[in-house]
Design an enzyme around this catalytic site. Structure first.
Site, PDB file in Angstrom:
ATOM      1  N   MET A  43       0.856  -1.189   0.000  1.00 53.40           N
ATOM      2  CA  MET A  43       0.000   0.000   0.000  1.00 53.40           C
ATOM      3  C   MET A  43       0.888   1.233   0.000  1.00 53.40           C
ATOM      4  SD  MET A  43      -3.086  -1.056   2.632  1.00 53.40           S
ATOM      5  CE  MET A  43      -2.003  -1.914   3.796  1.00 53.40           C
TER       6      MET A  43
ATOM      7  N   CYS B 169      -3.747  -1.943  -9.987  1.00 50.47           N
ATOM      8  CA  CYS B 169      -4.002  -0.551  -9.601  1.00 50.47           C
ATOM      9  C   CYS B 169      -5.126   0.034 -10.458  1.00 50.47           C
ATOM     10  CB  CYS B 169      -2.740   0.291  -9.768  1.00 50.47           C
ATOM     11  SG  CYS B 169      -2.958   2.011  -9.268  1.00 50.47           S
TER      12      CYS B 169
END
Length: 379
Positions: free
Chosen positions: A19, A110
């Protein structure tokens, strides 16, 4: 319960998802320390922030700083964002030749518009030939070594363009050691509910390497239920650990048949926050380190009683001394609140996925999308 990923034998099938701005060496160290303290050992896989392959090859200082691992960290896991087979090979070869990591993961999940509109992230697996060439390049660069290559992706671009079954088949065929599925489309981003049935479909479709599931794991019960319902070999945990770096101890215990440790009270959470701040200061320097801590404050304090004035001051803290003074004002006896469990982190709203013009015309077009690797490391 163990998980074998190539040469890596993990004593727990739990993986920390990369992250941006979160899973740096400070956070990973904290998670590992808490797993050892609360479960007796560290047993899963903790992946660093995503770095861009091109930036790594070009040795950009900020990217190299992001690849920092603690001396005792093992196995060292590094995730690449990549769109170009040649750059992928160079980056993977650099990681192997310079002993930068023990495991390489590649991110094709993503959903951020600035990434997908150039053909990167969750948009790329639609281009089956290009996707296969990229995976093959990383595997070729690691041949003859003990460094496995794994691949993470989403269900697809949207409900009309699912790519996960092809992506799993291609990745396995090109030599990936495992695949992980975030059970949302790019159009969902982080909203709504993850469709775990698609993890089960992928597991049925890919049978020769481990399949990991990701999405909506916010507690030990969620992890056990995902594995039971889907048959997946392991779980990838992202937003569920925000403000709860001790979650991995709970997951490891639950999945290995041990009693789950008691959640920390507010005094223990304050100590964890202080340790997190110290680790961030060591990594970034005190000024930037404390600025990095600020986004974690609301996650740590979720559900705990604290006045708005104190919360505001903690969210603008700038020194370790100031943090110590603020933490001393908390009541250490307050137990962990029940309403602090469940979803956390960014949710966002679903929306149309930004794509390059004509992107959906030919899934077998293997041309590298122009300018898609110029993004900054970390997302």
């Amino acid at each position: 319960m163990t998980l074998q990923i190539g040469s890596l034998e993990l004593r727990s099938p739990v993986v920390l998802a990369p992250m941006a701005g979160v899973t740096n060496v400070a956070f990973r160290t904290l998670c590992r320390e808490l797993e050892i303290a609360r479960a007796g050992s560290t047993s899963g896989l903790y992946v660093c922030e995503m770095v861009t392959a091109r930036a790594l090859v070009e040795r950009q200082p900020a990217t190299l700083h992001m690849t920092t691992f603690a001396p005792e960290e093992s196995p060292r896991s590094l995730q690449l964002y990549t769109v170009d087979p040649d750059t992928t090979y160079d980056a993977a070869k650099m990681i192997v030749d310079e002993n930068m990591a023990d495991h390489i993961d590649m991110n094709f999940g993503c959903p951020v518009p600035k990434v997908t509109r150039k053909g990167g992230g969750a948009a790329l697996p639609y281009k089956r030939s290009l996707f296969g060439r990229i995976v093959a390049a990383a595997v070729k660069a690691t041949e003859g070594t003990s460094v496995p290559v794994t691949v993470k992706f989403r269900i697809g671009i949207d409900d009309g363009h699912h790519t996960h079954l092809d992506a799993g088949r291609i990745a396995a065929g090109e030599g990936a050691a495992a695949v992980a599925l975030h059970a949302r489309t790019a159009a969902q981003r982080y909203s709504g509910t993850a469709d775990w049935s698609q993890i089960a479909r992928l597991k049925e479709h890919v049978t020769d390497i481990p399949v990991l599931g990701n999405g909506d794991i916010f507690g030990a019960d969620d992890a056990a239920r995902m594995m039971s319902e889907t048959g997946c070999d392991g779980v990838v945990v992202g937003r569920g650990c925000l403000g709860r770096p001790w979650l991995f101890a709970e997951l490891s215990a639950a999945l290995n048949g041990r009693p789950e440790p008691t959640p920390p009270n507010l005094g223990e959470v304050a100590q964890i926050m202080r340790r997190h701040a110290e680790l961030l200061a060591d990594h970034h320097g005190e000024d930037r380190g404390l600025r990095e801590l600020r986004k974690h404050v609301a996650w740590y304090m979720r559900g705990f009683p604290a006045g708005s004035d104190l919360r505001v001051k903690m969210a603008t803290v700038s020194t370790l001394g100031e943090l110590d003074s603020l933490l001393a004002q908390l009541d250490p006896t307050v137990p962990f609140p029940k309403d602090a469990e469940g979803p956390r982190g960014r949710q966002g709203s679903p929306g149309a996925v930004s794509l390059p013009e004509g992107w959906l015309d030919d899934p077998d077009d293997a041309r590298v999308p122009e300018g898609a690797d110029l993004m900054h490391s970390g997302g």
